[in-house]
Design a protein around this motif. Structure first.
Motif, PDB file in Angstrom:
ATOM      1  N   MET A   1      -3.358 -16.274 -11.275  1.00 25.77           N
ATOM      2  CA  MET A   1      -2.107 -15.872 -11.882  1.00 25.77           C
ATOM      3  C   MET A   1      -2.290 -15.775 -13.387  1.00 25.77           C
ATOM      4  SD  MET A   1       0.678 -18.149  -9.876  1.00 25.77           S
ATOM      5  CE  MET A   1      -0.388 -19.493  -9.404  1.00 25.77           C
ATOM      6  N   SER A   2      -1.748 -14.753 -13.939  1.00 24.87           N
ATOM      7  CA  SER A   2      -1.826 -14.577 -15.379  1.00 24.87           C
ATOM      8  C   SER A   2      -0.432 -14.660 -15.972  1.00 24.87           C
ATOM      9  CB  SER A   2      -2.446 -13.218 -15.712  1.00 24.87           C
ATOM     10  OG  SER A   2      -2.373 -12.998 -17.098  1.00 24.87           O
ATOM     11  N   TYR A   3      -0.259 -15.532 -16.944  1.00 25.85           N
ATOM     12  CA  TYR A   3       1.056 -15.681 -17.560  1.00 25.85           C
ATOM     13  C   TYR A   3       1.090 -15.102 -18.961  1.00 25.85           C
ATOM     14  CZ  TYR A   3       2.111 -18.480 -13.567  1.00 25.85           C
ATOM     15  OH  TYR A   3       2.308 -18.892 -12.284  1.00 25.85           O
ATOM     16  N   GLN A   4       0.055 -14.363 -19.334  1.00 22.61           N
ATOM     17  CA  GLN A   4       0.096 -13.644 -20.598  1.00 22.61           C
ATOM     18  C   GLN A   4       0.869 -12.364 -20.340  1.00 22.61           C
ATOM     19  OE1 GLN A   4      -3.894 -13.055 -21.852  1.00 22.61           O
ATOM     20  NE2 GLN A   4      -4.252 -15.223 -22.215  1.00 22.61           N
ATOM     21  N   THR A   5       1.979 -12.211 -21.012  1.00 18.65           N
ATOM     22  CA  THR A   5       2.828 -11.063 -20.736  1.00 18.65           C
ATOM     23  C   THR A   5       2.788 -10.058 -21.867  1.00 18.65           C
ATOM     24  OG1 THR A   5       4.753 -12.115 -21.719  1.00 18.65           O
ATOM     25  CG2 THR A   5       4.405 -12.460 -19.369  1.00 18.65           C
ATOM     26  N   HIS A   6       3.036  -8.838 -21.506  1.00 13.78           N
ATOM     27  CA  HIS A   6       3.220  -7.779 -22.468  1.00 13.78           C
ATOM     28  C   HIS A   6       4.205  -6.789 -21.858  1.00 13.78           C
ATOM     29  CE1 HIS A   6       0.010  -6.440 -19.810  1.00 13.78           C
ATOM     30  NE2 HIS A   6       0.326  -5.206 -20.106  1.00 13.78           N
ATOM     31  N   LYS A   7       5.210  -6.418 -22.628  1.00 15.30           N
ATOM     32  CA  LYS A   7       6.245  -5.496 -22.157  1.00 15.30           C
ATOM     33  C   LYS A   7       6.851  -5.968 -20.835  1.00 15.30           C
ATOM     34  CE  LYS A   7       4.356  -1.479 -24.465  1.00 15.30           C
ATOM     35  NZ  LYS A   7       3.895  -0.117 -24.347  1.00 15.30           N
ATOM     36  N   ASN A   8       7.153  -7.250 -20.747  1.00 14.16           N
ATOM     37  CA  ASN A   8       7.776  -7.825 -19.553  1.00 14.16           C
ATOM     38  C   ASN A   8       6.941  -7.655 -18.287  1.00 14.16           C
ATOM     39  OD1 ASN A   8       9.933  -8.666 -21.084  1.00 14.16           O
ATOM     40  ND2 ASN A   8      11.135  -6.852 -20.647  1.00 14.16           N
ATOM     41  N   LYS A   9       5.637  -7.682 -18.419  1.00  9.96           N
ATOM     42  CA  LYS A   9       4.763  -7.577 -17.255  1.00  9.96           C
ATOM     43  C   LYS A   9       3.689  -8.645 -17.325  1.00  9.96           C
ATOM     44  CE  LYS A   9       5.328  -2.659 -16.485  1.00  9.96           C
ATOM     45  NZ  LYS A   9       4.653  -1.388 -16.261  1.00  9.96           N
ATOM     46  N   LEU A  10       3.165  -8.996 -16.187  1.00  7.63           N
ATOM     47  CA  LEU A  10       2.011  -9.876 -16.108  1.00  7.63           C
ATOM     48  C   LEU A  10       0.764  -9.011 -16.118  1.00  7.63           C
ATOM     49  CD1 LEU A  10       3.344 -12.140 -13.236  1.00  7.63           C
ATOM     50  CD2 LEU A  10       3.392 -12.645 -15.664  1.00  7.63           C
ATOM     51  N   ASP A  11      -0.362  -9.590 -16.449  1.00  5.22           N
ATOM     52  CA  ASP A  11      -1.612  -8.820 -16.440  1.00  5.22           C
ATOM     53  C   ASP A  11      -2.056  -8.472 -15.022  1.00  5.22           C
ATOM     54  OD1 ASP A  11      -2.810 -10.864 -19.124  1.00  5.22           O
ATOM     55  OD2 ASP A  11      -1.872  -8.893 -19.240  1.00  5.22           O
ATOM     56  N   HIS A  12      -1.933  -9.432 -14.119  1.00  6.79           N
ATOM     57  CA  HIS A  12      -2.299  -9.210 -12.727  1.00  6.79           C
ATOM     58  C   HIS A  12      -1.564 -10.227 -11.869  1.00  6.79           C
ATOM     59  CE1 HIS A  12      -5.065 -12.459 -13.829  1.00  6.79           C
ATOM     60  NE2 HIS A  12      -5.058 -12.771 -12.549  1.00  6.79           N
ATOM     61  N   VAL A  13      -1.545  -9.993 -10.566  1.00  3.74           N
ATOM     62  CA  VAL A  13      -0.875 -10.906  -9.651  1.00  3.74           C
ATOM     63  C   VAL A  13      -1.800 -11.243  -8.488  1.00  3.74           C
ATOM     64  CG1 VAL A  13       1.454 -10.141 -10.275  1.00  3.74           C
ATOM     65  CG2 VAL A  13       0.257  -9.002  -8.408  1.00  3.74           C
ATOM     66  N   SER A  14      -1.468 -12.321  -7.798  1.00  2.00           N
ATOM     67  CA  SER A  14      -2.220 -12.780  -6.642  1.00  2.00           C
ATOM     68  C   SER A  14      -1.478 -12.365  -5.374  1.00  2.00           C
ATOM     69  CB  SER A  14      -2.368 -14.303  -6.697  1.00  2.00           C
ATOM     70  OG  SER A  14      -3.031 -14.774  -5.546  1.00  2.00           O
ATOM     71  N   CYS A  15      -2.199 -11.724  -4.452  1.00  2.00           N
ATOM     72  CA  CYS A  15      -1.566 -11.087  -3.303  1.00  2.00           C
ATOM     73  C   CYS A  15      -2.096 -11.596  -1.961  1.00  2.00           C
ATOM     74  CB  CYS A  15      -1.806  -9.589  -3.351  1.00  2.00           C
ATOM     75  SG  CYS A  15      -1.255  -8.793  -4.872  1.00  2.00           S
ATOM     76  N   LEU A  16      -1.194 -11.624  -1.003  1.00  2.00           N
ATOM     77  CA  LEU A  16      -1.517 -11.851   0.399  1.00  2.00           C
ATOM     78  C   LEU A  16      -1.239 -10.540   1.123  1.00  2.00           C
ATOM     79  CD1 LEU A  16      -2.025 -13.470   3.036  1.00  2.00           C
ATOM     80  CD2 LEU A  16       0.377 -14.198   2.911  1.00  2.00           C
ATOM     81  N   VAL A  17      -2.241 -10.004   1.812  1.00  2.00           N
ATOM     82  CA  VAL A  17      -2.096  -8.766   2.572  1.00  2.00           C
ATOM     83  C   VAL A  17      -2.055  -9.122   4.045  1.00  2.00           C
ATOM     84  CG1 VAL A  17      -3.190  -6.569   3.179  1.00  2.00           C
ATOM     85  CG2 VAL A  17      -3.223  -7.371   0.801  1.00  2.00           C
ATOM     86  N   ILE A  18      -1.007  -8.635   4.734  1.00  2.00           N
ATOM     87  CA  ILE A  18      -0.833  -8.929   6.154  1.00  2.00           C
ATOM     88  C   ILE A  18      -0.717  -7.615   6.919  1.00  2.00           C
ATOM     89  CG2 ILE A  18       0.626 -10.001   7.911  1.00  2.00           C
ATOM     90  CD1 ILE A  18       1.707 -11.857   5.663  1.00  2.00           C
ATOM     91  N   THR A  19      -1.613  -7.420   7.880  1.00  2.00           N
ATOM     92  CA  THR A  19      -1.508  -6.287   8.792  1.00  2.00           C
ATOM     93  C   THR A  19      -0.811  -6.788  10.047  1.00  2.00           C
ATOM     94  OG1 THR A  19      -3.462  -5.190   7.926  1.00  2.00           O
ATOM     95  CG2 THR A  19      -2.802  -4.617  10.172  1.00  2.00           C
ATOM     96  N   VAL A  20       0.278  -6.126  10.410  1.00  2.00           N
ATOM     97  CA  VAL A  20       1.045  -6.481  11.603  1.00  2.00           C
ATOM     98  C   VAL A  20       0.694  -5.460  12.681  1.00  2.00           C
ATOM     99  CG1 VAL A  20       3.332  -6.817  12.586  1.00  2.00           C
ATOM    100  CG2 VAL A  20       2.899  -7.438  10.185  1.00  2.00           C
ATOM    101  N   SER A  21      -0.040  -5.907  13.698  1.00  2.00           N
ATOM    102  CA  SER A  21      -0.485  -4.975  14.728  1.00  2.00           C
ATOM    103  C   SER A  21      -0.962  -5.727  15.957  1.00  2.00           C
ATOM    104  CB  SER A  21      -1.632  -4.118  14.186  1.00  2.00           C
ATOM    105  OG  SER A  21      -2.153  -3.287  15.197  1.00  2.00           O
ATOM    106  N   ASP A  22      -0.740  -5.114  17.102  1.00  2.00           N
ATOM    107  CA  ASP A  22      -1.268  -5.651  18.350  1.00  2.00           C
ATOM    108  C   ASP A  22      -2.649  -5.085  18.661  1.00  2.00           C
ATOM    109  OD1 ASP A  22       1.021  -7.189  18.896  1.00  2.00           O
ATOM    110  OD2 ASP A  22       2.036  -5.472  19.794  1.00  2.00           O
ATOM    111  N   THR A  23      -3.090  -4.077  17.882  1.00  2.00           N
ATOM    112  CA  THR A  23      -4.341  -3.394  18.204  1.00  2.00           C
ATOM    113  C   THR A  23      -5.393  -3.440  17.106  1.00  2.00           C
ATOM    114  OG1 THR A  23      -3.451  -1.289  17.410  1.00  2.00           O
ATOM    115  CG2 THR A  23      -3.171  -1.775  19.759  1.00  2.00           C
ATOM    116  N   ARG A  24      -5.026  -3.756  15.875  1.00  2.00           N
ATOM    117  CA  ARG A  24      -5.991  -3.735  14.768  1.00  2.00           C
ATOM    118  C   ARG A  24      -6.887  -4.965  14.802  1.00  2.00           C
ATOM    119  NH1 ARG A  24      -4.531   0.797  14.741  1.00  2.00           N
ATOM    120  NH2 ARG A  24      -3.489   1.920  13.069  1.00  2.00           N
ATOM    121  N   THR A  25      -8.127  -4.727  14.371  1.00  2.00           N
ATOM    122  CA  THR A  25      -9.103  -5.796  14.220  1.00  2.00           C
ATOM    123  C   THR A  25      -9.656  -5.715  12.806  1.00  2.00           C
ATOM    124  OG1 THR A  25     -10.974  -4.422  14.901  1.00  2.00           O
ATOM    125  CG2 THR A  25      -9.776  -5.599  16.661  1.00  2.00           C
ATOM    126  N   VAL A  26     -10.460  -6.683  12.416  1.00  2.00           N
ATOM    127  CA  VAL A  26     -11.083  -6.656  11.092  1.00  2.00           C
ATOM    128  C   VAL A  26     -11.863  -5.350  10.914  1.00  2.00           C
ATOM    129  CG1 VAL A  26     -12.801  -7.781   9.618  1.00  2.00           C
ATOM    130  CG2 VAL A  26     -11.193  -9.173  10.929  1.00  2.00           C
TER     131      VAL A  26
END
Length: 171
Positions: A1-26
């Motif tokens: 997490m980056s708390y250095q802000t500029h123009k009301n934005k963060l530099d980067h964020v930390s994300c969780l990606v979730i695929t919702v599927s009954d058929t997808r695999t890695v």
């Protein structure tokens, strides 16, 4: 997490990606892989990537667990947003939100109509919102939809939305 802000934005964020599927695999989860690739290319951190079944309990647990983790600022789901009986991502996500971001789904459908799939866009139930300080985006599972949503809507605004959701903690 980056708390250095500029123009009301963060530099980067930390994300969780979730695929919702009954058929997808890695091996064949092209949409989840595309999300990860686009996020990394934009300088964001991938906390984790998961594939879960299209079941309300699994979706709810994954979102709630992600929201409880202070290291995860954004949860991005793909899949389960259509009108088929098994598509339950939106029904599961919406009650978990403190605030919905209706413009996200509206713009996504408009862009899909204009640039991608025409009138079939009415079947998309893409949605976004905030739970406490975690931002949540839900996109359809096709790679075209993921690319459109990520490049045209999510990536241009992701740090600004997270900043807005967390600014009471940052100031």
């Amino acid at each position: 997490m980056s708390y250095q802000t500029h123009k009301n934005k963060l530099d980067h964020v930390s994300c969780l990606v979730i695929t919702v599927s009954d058929t997808r695999t890695v091996e064949n989860d092209r949409s989840g892989q595309l999300m990860v690739s686009l996020l990394k290319k934009a300088g964001h951190t991938i906390y984790d990537k998961k594939i879960i079944p299209d079941e309300q309990e699994a979706i709810q647990q994954a979102i709630e667990t992600g929201c409880q983790n202070s290291e995860i600022e954004v949860i991005l789901t793909n899949g389960g947003t259509g009108v088929a009986k098994r598509d339950v991502t939106i029904e599961t996500m919406r009650p978990l939100l403190d605030k919905e971001i209706p413009g996200f789904g509206e713009l996504f459908r408009w862009l899909s109509y204009r640039e991608d799939i025409g009138t079939g866009a009415i079947m998309s139930r893409a949605a976004a919102g905030v739970r406490d300080v975690t931002t949540i985006f839900s996109l359809p599972g096709s790679t075209g939809a993921v690319r459109l949503g990520m490049e045209r809507l999510i990536l241009p605004e992701i740090t600004h939305i997270v900043y807005e959701a967390k600014k009471h903690l940052l100031n």
